[in-house]
Design a protein around this motif. Structure first.
Motif, PDB file in Angstrom:
ATOM      1  N   TYR A 198      -9.623   3.163   2.716  1.00  0.00           N
ATOM      2  CA  TYR A 198      -8.164   3.011   1.740  1.00  0.00           C
ATOM      3  C   TYR A 198      -9.209   0.992   1.142  1.00  0.00           C
ATOM      4  CZ  TYR A 198      -6.287   5.244   6.253  1.00  0.00           C
ATOM      5  OH  TYR A 198      -5.232   5.904   6.528  1.00  0.00           O
ATOM      6  N   ILE A 199      -9.761   0.999   1.477  1.00  0.00           N
ATOM      7  CA  ILE A 199      -9.575  -0.251   0.468  1.00  0.00           C
ATOM      8  C   ILE A 199     -11.282  -0.883   0.425  1.00  0.00           C
ATOM      9  CG2 ILE A 199      -9.481  -2.180   2.513  1.00  0.00           C
ATOM     10  CD1 ILE A 199      -8.098  -3.777  -0.026  1.00  0.00           C
ATOM     11  N   ASP A 200     -12.144  -1.173  -0.703  1.00  0.00           N
ATOM     12  CA  ASP A 200     -13.314  -1.661  -0.365  1.00  0.00           C
ATOM     13  C   ASP A 200     -13.714  -2.750   1.440  1.00  0.00           C
ATOM     14  OD1 ASP A 200     -13.991  -4.422  -1.400  1.00  0.00           O
ATOM     15  OD2 ASP A 200     -12.503  -3.700  -2.384  1.00  0.00           O
ATOM     16  N   PRO A 201     -14.900  -3.255   1.048  1.00  0.00           N
ATOM     17  CA  PRO A 201     -15.395  -3.595   2.643  1.00  0.00           C
ATOM     18  C   PRO A 201     -15.203  -5.247   2.326  1.00  0.00           C
ATOM     19  CG  PRO A 201     -17.124  -1.906   2.344  1.00  0.00           C
ATOM     20  CD  PRO A 201     -15.803  -2.333   0.598  1.00  0.00           C
ATOM     21  N   SER A 202     -14.680  -5.225   1.232  1.00  0.00           N
ATOM     22  CA  SER A 202     -15.043  -7.347   0.677  1.00  0.00           C
ATOM     23  C   SER A 202     -13.521  -7.520   1.675  1.00  0.00           C
ATOM     24  CB  SER A 202     -15.018  -7.360  -0.308  1.00  0.00           C
ATOM     25  OG  SER A 202     -14.295  -7.117  -1.444  1.00  0.00           O
ATOM     26  N   TYR A 203     -12.981  -6.717   2.056  1.00  0.00           N
ATOM     27  CA  TYR A 203     -11.532  -6.692   2.687  1.00  0.00           C
ATOM     28  C   TYR A 203     -11.469  -7.614   3.583  1.00  0.00           C
ATOM     29  CZ  TYR A 203      -6.010  -6.651   2.978  1.00  0.00           C
ATOM     30  OH  TYR A 203      -4.676  -7.123   3.375  1.00  0.00           O
ATOM     31  N   PHE A 255       1.035  -0.998  -0.105  1.00  0.00           N
ATOM     32  CA  PHE A 255       0.132   0.016  -0.233  1.00  0.00           C
ATOM     33  C   PHE A 255       0.976   1.258   0.107  1.00  0.00           C
ATOM     34  CE2 PHE A 255      -2.272   3.504   2.801  1.00  0.00           C
ATOM     35  CZ  PHE A 255      -3.465   3.565   1.663  1.00  0.00           C
ATOM     36  N   GLY A 256       0.934   2.305  -0.609  1.00  0.00           N
ATOM     37  CA  GLY A 256       1.499   3.241  -1.320  1.00  0.00           C
ATOM     38  C   GLY A 256       0.939   4.128   0.048  1.00  0.00           C
ATOM     39  N   SER A 257       1.584   4.184   1.656  1.00  0.00           N
ATOM     40  CA  SER A 257       1.114   5.208   2.224  1.00  0.00           C
ATOM     41  C   SER A 257       2.472   6.358   1.892  1.00  0.00           C
ATOM     42  CB  SER A 257       1.709   4.700   3.969  1.00  0.00           C
ATOM     43  OG  SER A 257       0.845   5.098   5.125  1.00  0.00           O
ATOM     44  N   PHE A 268      -6.300  -3.939  11.940  1.00  0.00           N
ATOM     45  CA  PHE A 268      -6.343  -4.942  11.296  1.00  0.00           C
ATOM     46  C   PHE A 268      -5.878  -4.808   9.348  1.00  0.00           C
ATOM     47  CE2 PHE A 268      -8.983  -8.688  14.587  1.00  0.00           C
ATOM     48  CZ  PHE A 268      -7.691  -8.250  15.219  1.00  0.00           C
ATOM     49  N   VAL A 269      -7.157  -4.311   9.627  1.00  0.00           N
ATOM     50  CA  VAL A 269      -6.652  -3.921   7.913  1.00  0.00           C
ATOM     51  C   VAL A 269      -5.571  -2.844   8.148  1.00  0.00           C
ATOM     52  CG1 VAL A 269      -8.288  -2.167   5.791  1.00  0.00           C
ATOM     53  CG2 VAL A 269      -9.322  -3.682   7.069  1.00  0.00           C
ATOM     54  N   LEU A 270      -5.643  -1.887   8.371  1.00  0.00           N
ATOM     55  CA  LEU A 270      -3.861  -0.995   8.050  1.00  0.00           C
ATOM     56  C   LEU A 270      -2.889  -1.691   8.528  1.00  0.00           C
ATOM     57  CD1 LEU A 270      -4.104   1.961   7.434  1.00  0.00           C
ATOM     58  CD2 LEU A 270      -6.563   1.228   8.346  1.00  0.00           C
ATOM     59  N   ALA A 271      -2.764  -2.666   9.373  1.00  0.00           N
ATOM     60  CA  ALA A 271      -1.356  -2.973   9.695  1.00  0.00           C
ATOM     61  C   ALA A 271      -1.343  -4.794   8.590  1.00  0.00           C
ATOM     62  CB  ALA A 271      -1.417  -4.180  11.059  1.00  0.00           C
TER      63      ALA A 271
END
Length: 242
Positions: free
Chosen positions: A128-133, A3-5, A195-198
Motif C-alpha cells: 500500500y505504501i512505503d515503509p517510511s509511513y 487512498f483510492g480503495s 493502523f496503516v490502513l485505517a
C-alpha cells in the motif's frame, strides 16, 4: 488526498470478502473467528450477520449503542482486507483485541496493554505504501482506552511468521531480544496493518492486547472468561466514549 480503495461486492450486494452489506460505525476486531461468539455473548440482543471465509460477524447493543464484533483473520493480509471493506460499509472506529505475548520483563501476564504504534515487520502494508509511513494508533481512541481501565501503552511488533519469534524457535530468543532492546513491548500479527490502513482511509483505530504470557520471564496467565470480559469491556467502552 484519500487512498483510492476499490469497493468489490457480490451480485447480492454483500462485500466480496466479508459477506455482509451493513455494519455499525464502531467495530471490535478479533483474529480468531471461533472467539467471536464468545464476545458477542457479552452484547445485548446479539445476532449473527455472517460467517464467510475467515470473517465471522455479529452485531448487538453495548450499553445503548450498536456495536459489531467481527473476526479479522490471523495476519496483516486478512486484516487489511477487513479494514478496506469495513471502510466501504461506513465503519468509522475499530479496535482489535487479542491475547499477545509480552517481551519486556516488567510487563505482567494477565494485564492489558494498548498499542501506541507498531513495527511494520510484515509485507502486506508495503503493497500500500512505503515503509517510511508510520503505523500509529488514533490518539483520541488510544486515550479513551487508557481512560477505560487500560493501565499502559507500548510498541507492538507485527510480523508474518509469529512462530519464528518464540523462545522455542531456532534463533527465536535472539530475535526477541533484539526487539526488546529497541523498546518493543509485545508481539502480534495484525496491528500494523490495522493502523496503516485505517490511517490512509481516514478511520480511527486502536489495538488492545491481553498479555497471556511473557517471553522474557516465562510467566503466563492464559485467557479465561474473566480476562476475555475485561478485554472486551475496555474496548467497547473506549468505542462508546469516542
Amino acid at each position: 488526498m484519500s487512498f483510492g480503495s476499490q469497493k468489490l461486492v457480490h451480485t447480492d450486494g454483500t462485500m466480496h470478502h466479508l459477506g455482509i452489506d451493513a455494519v455499525t460505525p464502531r467495530v471490535i476486531l478479533v483474529p480468531d473467528p471461533q472467539e467471536v461468539p464468545l464476545y458477542a455473548a457479552l452484547l445485548e440482543n446479539p445476532v449473527q450477520q455472517s460467517c464467510y471465509r475467515e470473517y465471522a460477524t455479529w452485531r448487538g447493543i453495548w450499553r445503548g449503542e450498536p456495536l459489531t464484533v467481527m473476526s479479522c483473520g490471523f495476519g496483516c493480509m486478512p486484516m487489511a482486507i477487513a479494514v478496506e471493506e469495513l471502510h466501504h460499509l461506513g465503519a468509522e472506529s475499530l479496535i482489535k483485541i487479542a491475547a499477545c505475548p509480552a517481551i519486556q520483563p516488567e510487563l505482567e501476564p494477565g494485564t492489558l496493554l494498548a498499542a501506541s504504534g507498531a513495527v511494520r515487520g510484515e509485507g502486506a502494508t508495503r503493497e500500500y505504501i512505503d515503509p517510511s509511513y508510520p503505523a500509529v494508533a488514533d490518539m483520541p481512541l488510544l486515550g479513551a482506552l487508557l481512560s477505560c481501565g487500560v493501565p499502559d501503552a507500548g510498541l507492538f511488533r507485527s510480523h508474518d511468521c509469529t512462530s519464528l519469534e518464540t523462545p522455542w524457535a531456532p534463533g527465536g530468543p535472539a530475535r526477541i531480544a533484539r526487539w526488546a532492546e529497541l523498546g518493543v513491548s509485545a508481539l502480534d500479527g495484525e496491528t500494523s496493518a490495522l493502523f496503516v490502513l485505517a490511517s490512509i482511509l481516514g478511520m480511527h483505530a486502536a489495538s488492545l492486547a491481553y498479555l497471556a504470557e511473557n517471553y522474557a520471564t516465562g510467566a503466563a496467565a492464559p485467557m479465561d472468561a474473566q480476562a476475555r470480559g475485561r478485554l472486551f469491556t475496555a474496548a467497547a467502552e473506549a468505542l462508546r466514549c469516542c
